[in-house]
Design an enzyme around this catalytic site. Structure first.
Site, PDB file in Angstrom:
ATOM      1  CG  HIS A   1     -47.145  -3.501  14.859  1.00 54.61           C
ATOM      2  ND1 HIS A   1     -47.374  -2.668  13.669  1.00 54.61           N
ATOM      3  CD2 HIS A   1     -47.903  -2.790  15.989  1.00 54.61           C
ATOM      4  CE1 HIS A   1     -48.004  -1.497  14.018  1.00 54.61           C
ATOM      5  NE2 HIS A   1     -48.553  -1.566  15.252  1.00 54.61           N
TER       6      HIS A   1
ATOM      7  CD  GLU B   1      -2.566   1.677   0.364  1.00 54.34           C
ATOM      8  OE1 GLU B   1      -3.374   0.926  -0.181  1.00 54.34           O
ATOM      9  OE2 GLU B   1      -2.496   2.671  -0.157  1.00 54.34           O
TER      10      GLU B   1
ATOM     11  N   GLY C   1      -7.929   2.184   2.125  1.00 55.26           N
ATOM     12  CA  GLY C   1      -8.202   2.437   0.778  1.00 55.26           C
ATOM     13  C   GLY C   1      -9.010   3.715   0.615  1.00 55.26           C
TER      14      GLY C   1
ATOM     15  N   GLY D   1       3.484  -0.144  -5.664  1.00 55.47           N
ATOM     16  CA  GLY D   1       3.637  -1.471  -6.146  1.00 55.47           C
ATOM     17  C   GLY D   1       3.510  -1.484  -7.703  1.00 55.47           C
TER      18      GLY D   1
ATOM     19  CG  LEU E   1      -2.837  -0.319   6.145  1.00 52.69           C
ATOM     20  CD1 LEU E   1      -2.811  -1.611   7.100  1.00 52.69           C
ATOM     21  CD2 LEU E   1      -2.464  -0.726   4.988  1.00 52.69           C
TER      22      LEU E   1
ATOM     23  CG  ASP F   1     -13.832   1.005  -6.914  1.00 57.14           C
ATOM     24  OD1 ASP F   1     -14.920   0.444  -6.483  1.00 57.14           O
ATOM     25  OD2 ASP F   1     -13.741   2.329  -6.536  1.00 57.14           O
TER      26      ASP F   1
ATOM     27  CB  CYS G   1     -13.609   2.342   1.487  1.00 57.93           C
ATOM     28  SG  CYS G   1     -15.106   2.080   2.613  1.00 57.93           S
TER      29      CYS G   1
ATOM     30  N   GLY H   1      -7.946   0.030  -6.863  1.00 54.92           N
ATOM     31  CA  GLY H   1      -9.097   0.646  -6.805  1.00 54.92           C
ATOM     32  C   GLY H   1      -9.213   1.874  -7.944  1.00 54.92           C
TER      33      GLY H   1
ATOM     34  CG  LEU I   1     -27.746  13.566  -5.192  1.00 53.08           C
ATOM     35  CD1 LEU I   1     -28.711  12.802  -6.065  1.00 53.08           C
ATOM     36  CD2 LEU I   1     -28.373  15.136  -5.432  1.00 53.08           C
TER      37      LEU I   1
HETATM   38  P1  FAD Z   1      -9.563   1.524  -3.139  1.00 51.66           P
HETATM   39  O1  FAD Z   1     -10.418   1.729  -1.768  1.00 51.66           O
HETATM   40  O2  FAD Z   1      -9.626   2.731  -4.091  1.00 51.66           O
HETATM   41  O3  FAD Z   1      -8.184   0.998  -2.706  1.00 51.66           O
HETATM   42  C1  FAD Z   1      -7.307   1.055  -3.456  1.00 51.66           C
HETATM   43  C2  FAD Z   1      -5.878   1.131  -2.755  1.00 51.66           C
HETATM   44  O4  FAD Z   1      -4.614   0.825  -3.466  1.00 51.66           O
HETATM   45  C3  FAD Z   1      -5.610   2.601  -2.219  1.00 51.66           C
HETATM   46  O5  FAD Z   1      -5.298   2.511  -0.624  1.00 51.66           O
HETATM   47  C4  FAD Z   1      -4.519   3.210  -2.886  1.00 51.66           C
HETATM   48  O6  FAD Z   1      -3.613   3.950  -2.037  1.00 51.66           O
HETATM   49  C5  FAD Z   1      -3.525   2.015  -3.370  1.00 51.66           C
HETATM   50  N1  FAD Z   1      -2.876   1.858  -4.555  1.00 51.66           N
HETATM   51  C6  FAD Z   1      -3.211   2.415  -5.890  1.00 51.66           C
HETATM   52  N2  FAD Z   1      -2.180   2.179  -6.532  1.00 51.66           N
HETATM   53  C7  FAD Z   1      -1.160   1.805  -5.664  1.00 51.66           C
HETATM   54  C8  FAD Z   1       0.004   1.046  -6.200  1.00 51.66           C
HETATM   55  N3  FAD Z   1       0.393   1.185  -7.392  1.00 51.66           N
HETATM   56  N4  FAD Z   1       0.904   0.555  -4.952  1.00 51.66           N
HETATM   57  C9  FAD Z   1       0.321   0.276  -3.767  1.00 51.66           C
HETATM   58  N5  FAD Z   1      -0.958   0.989  -3.417  1.00 51.66           N
HETATM   59  C10 FAD Z   1      -1.677   1.492  -4.604  1.00 51.66           C
HETATM   60  N6  FAD Z   1     -18.531   2.685  -1.512  1.00 51.66           N
HETATM   61  C11 FAD Z   1     -19.946   2.087  -0.699  1.00 51.66           C
HETATM   62  O7  FAD Z   1     -19.980   0.864  -0.803  1.00 51.66           O
HETATM   63  N7  FAD Z   1     -20.352   2.952   0.201  1.00 51.66           N
HETATM   64  C12 FAD Z   1     -20.180   4.066   0.464  1.00 51.66           C
HETATM   65  O8  FAD Z   1     -20.796   4.700   1.211  1.00 51.66           O
HETATM   66  C13 FAD Z   1     -19.253   4.680  -0.455  1.00 51.66           C
HETATM   67  N8  FAD Z   1     -18.938   6.169  -0.337  1.00 51.66           N
HETATM   68  C14 FAD Z   1     -17.964   6.762  -1.073  1.00 51.66           C
HETATM   69  C15 FAD Z   1     -17.802   8.066  -0.755  1.00 51.66           C
HETATM   70  C16 FAD Z   1     -16.916   8.787  -1.531  1.00 51.66           C
HETATM   71  C17 FAD Z   1     -16.563  10.303  -1.202  1.00 51.66           C
HETATM   72  C18 FAD Z   1     -16.142   8.159  -2.586  1.00 51.66           C
HETATM   73  C19 FAD Z   1     -15.057   8.578  -3.241  1.00 51.66           C
HETATM   74  C20 FAD Z   1     -16.340   6.557  -2.708  1.00 51.66           C
HETATM   75  C21 FAD Z   1     -17.284   5.859  -1.920  1.00 51.66           C
HETATM   76  N9  FAD Z   1     -17.568   4.610  -2.028  1.00 51.66           N
HETATM   77  C22 FAD Z   1     -18.660   4.022  -1.283  1.00 51.66           C
HETATM   78  C23 FAD Z   1     -16.768   3.855  -3.001  1.00 51.66           C
HETATM   79  C24 FAD Z   1     -15.833   2.884  -2.289  1.00 51.66           C
HETATM   80  O9  FAD Z   1     -14.720   3.853  -1.781  1.00 51.66           O
HETATM   81  C25 FAD Z   1     -14.908   2.111  -3.350  1.00 51.66           C
HETATM   82  O10 FAD Z   1     -15.830   1.425  -4.246  1.00 51.66           O
HETATM   83  C26 FAD Z   1     -14.008   1.147  -2.683  1.00 51.66           C
HETATM   84  O11 FAD Z   1     -12.981   1.919  -1.748  1.00 51.66           O
HETATM   85  C27 FAD Z   1     -13.243   0.388  -3.632  1.00 51.66           C
HETATM   86  O12 FAD Z   1     -12.132  -0.445  -3.009  1.00 51.66           O
HETATM   87  P2  FAD Z   1     -11.067  -1.143  -3.523  1.00 51.66           P
HETATM   88  O13 FAD Z   1     -10.291  -1.720  -2.724  1.00 51.66           O
HETATM   89  O14 FAD Z   1     -11.159  -1.533  -5.095  1.00 51.66           O
HETATM   90  O15 FAD Z   1     -10.066   0.279  -4.015  1.00 51.66           O
END
Ligand code: FAD
Ligand code: NAD
Length: 461
Positions: free
Chosen positions: A440, A33, A40, A115, A38, A308, A42, A144, A186
């Site tokens: 209820h 990371e 991400g 990475g 840690l 994502d 989220c 992500g 929203l």
């Molecule tokens: P991410 O959470 O984006 O994590 C990816 C990680 O990889 C990050 O920590 C990043 O730093 C790391 N990374 C990237 N490239 C590298 C690299 N080359 N080397 C090392 N590390 C790296 N979803 C919901 O379900 N409910 C919600 O209420 C919700 N609210 C949200 C509100 C906001 C404002 C935003 C922006 C998003 C929200 N989401 C919500 C969406 C949710 O955050 C994402 O769907 C989720 O975080 C995706 O998880 P992920 O593990 O795929 O990626």
């Protein structure tokens, strides 16, 4: 010999959950990371901080405007935004610390740094210390997504920002323009509206919340407008000019708008930059998403991707389920996530939640259906709470009665939808939902009544 069974790049909900499940299944795991904390997007700048601010701002509004109706007199209510932001930061910290604890507990090696996939089985890491190369039997890409840029609008991190900045503003903008009437627009638009900003949302399409059931989105539009939000649809934002502390937002199809701050919330893009995909020969699709098969494997054997970064809804719980399924696939050969049953929740007030297909999708697919709708207005608990706005809509197959979609706008919709997801996962009919005993007085009775309404026999309408 590979150093690890599994190396995961990214410690968001996809990556860290995959790491935990893989460790539980007996694999040796490293998680790379780049950020110092840690969890991400989220945990750091997404789900968690936005929900903390939504909760706090809702309480502020409650104290100012709604408690009096309950006979609770509160005088001199004022906003301490710094304290609200500090609380949010503390909530985030407890969650990022929680993830660090879980990695440690599961003996997952945490590698700090960026990475890059070199080739199957090899990940290069550049961080604070010496560059490192990790070798693994399986490499999981879980990097992500990031904010999608909007042509003509430069994010200057001050007057014009993304959700990350809008989660941290230290003063309430007098006039906030939000570009995009999707989930982020929203939710964060609601936060700042409750805290006192005039909020104008500019949306390209002729509706808000694209992808959500239209009847529910129309109801949402009515309620947000009543809350004082200005929602302008059918307008494309083409540029923004910053002059001092003011921003002029240029709009195609309408007048320019002058704002104190602008939040750009027009979608997110997969994080593939610098990940080494091209050199390693990993295929991406036209939208920049890593292409995977039903086993989450890319076209390069031994390299997988989740969350994502791949197709499917960009949601934390979807990323988590991808992570679990992938770890189980690697260990046992079995694992699957049904993207048709991923619930979607918008944490506005009222909340909006859905699972399965919308009415528009059923029409477009030519699926014969029956529909049951029931309003919160006729529910005893909703009346006791003073939360009578909204409705539940159940869509069931005309011939088999199998539930095909459930759409809710109303108090606690995000919690109510869980029952619908469970019912649909077990292939329930609307009759099944209607015959289950619901306590209820609870809001869950609205779902039961909507299921009854599919057969035209709701009891309380
Ligand atoms: P991410 O959470 O984006 O994590 C990816 C990680 O990889 C990050 O920590 C990043 O730093 C790391 N990374 C990237 N490239 C590298 C690299 N080359 N080397 C090392 N590390 C790296 N979803 C919901 O379900 N409910 C919600 O209420 C919700 N609210 C949200 C509100 C906001 C404002 C935003 C922006 C998003 C929200 N989401 C919500 C969406 C949710 O955050 C994402 O769907 C989720 O975080 C995706 O998880 P992920 O593990 O795929 O990626
Ligand atoms: P979104 O896709 O939900 O909404 C973007 C909106 O911007 C769309 O309505 C789109 O038509 C509009 N738009 C695009 N270009 C425009 C332009 N030039 N002018 C005006 N409007 C324009 O994206 P988002 O709100 O940025 O959220 C990103 C992702 O994060 C979503 O996919 C969502 O899944 C996730 N998220 C989820 C939650 C949650 O689950 N509660 C909360 C926040 C974010």
């Amino acid at each position: 010999m590979a150093e690890y069974d599994v190396v995961i790049i990214g410690a968001g909900p996809g990556g860290y959950v995959a790491a935990i499940r893989a460790a539980q299944l007996g694999f040796t795991v490293a998680c790379v990371e780049k950020e110092p904390t840690l969890g991400g997007t989220c945990v750091r700048v997404g789900c968690i901080p936005s929900k903390a601010l939504l909760e706090s701002s809702e309480r502020y509004l409650e104290a100012r405007e709604h408690l009096a109706a309950h006979g609770v007199k509160v005088e001199g209510v004022s906003l301490d935004l710094a304290a609200m932001q500090q609380r949010k930061d503390a909530v985030v910290k407890s969650n990022t610390d929680g993830v660090a604890y879980l990695l440690k507990k599961n003996k997952i090696e945490r590698v700090v740094g960026t990475g890059r996939l070199v080739k199957a089985g090899e990940v290069a890491v550049e961080g604070e210390g010496e560059p490192r190369t990790l070798t693994a039997k399986h490499v999981v890409l879980a990097t992500g997504s990031r904010v999608a840029p909007l042509k003509g609008v430069e994010l200057d991190g001050d007057r014009v920002g993304s959700s990350t900045e809008a989660l941290a503003w230290s003063e309430v903008p007098k006039h906030l323009v939000v570009v995009g009437a999707g989930v982020i627009g929203l939710e964060l638009g609601s936060v700042w509206r409750r805290l006192g900003a005039d909020v104008t949302v500019l949306e390209y399409l002729d509706r808000i919340l694209p992808g959500m059931d239209e009847e529910i989105a129309k109801e949402a539009r009515k309620l947000f407008t009543k809350q004082g939000m200005t929602l302008r649809t059918g307008v494309a934002v083409t540029g923004a000019t910053v002059k001092g502390k003011k921003v002029t937002v240029h709009v195609d199809g309408g007048d320019d708008v002058v704002a104190d701050r602008v939040l750009v919330a027009t979608g997110r893009l997969p994080n593939t930059e610098g990940l080494g995909l091209e050199d390693a020969g990993v295929q991406v699709d036209a939208r920049g998403r890593v292409v995977v098969d039903e086993r989450f494997e890319t076209n390069v054997p031994g390299v997988y991707a989740i969350g994502d970064l791949i197709h499917g809804p960009m949601l934390a719980h979807k990323a988590e389920e991808d992570g679990v399924a992938l770890a189980e696939l690697l260990a046992t050969g079995h694992g699957h996530v049904d993207y048709g049953l991923v619930p979607n929740v918008v944490y506005t007030d009222p909340e909006i939640a859905s699972v399965g297909r919308t009415e528009e999708e059923l029409k477009a697919q030519g699926v014969p259906y029956r529909k049951g709708v029931f309003a919160f207005q006729a529910n005893g608990r909703a009346r006791a709470m003073g939360r009578t706005e909204g409705k539940v809509k159940v869509l069931a197959h005309e011939a088999t009665d199998r539930v095909l979609g459930v759409h809710v706008i109303g108090a606690r919709a995000g919690d109510l939808i869980a029952e619908a997801v469970a019912a649909m996962a077990f292939h329930a009919s609307s009759e099944d939902l209607a015959r289950v005993v619901h306590a209820h007085p609870t809001l869950s009775e609205v779902l039961k009544e909507a299921a009854l309404a599919v057969d035209g026999r709701a009891l309380h309408s």
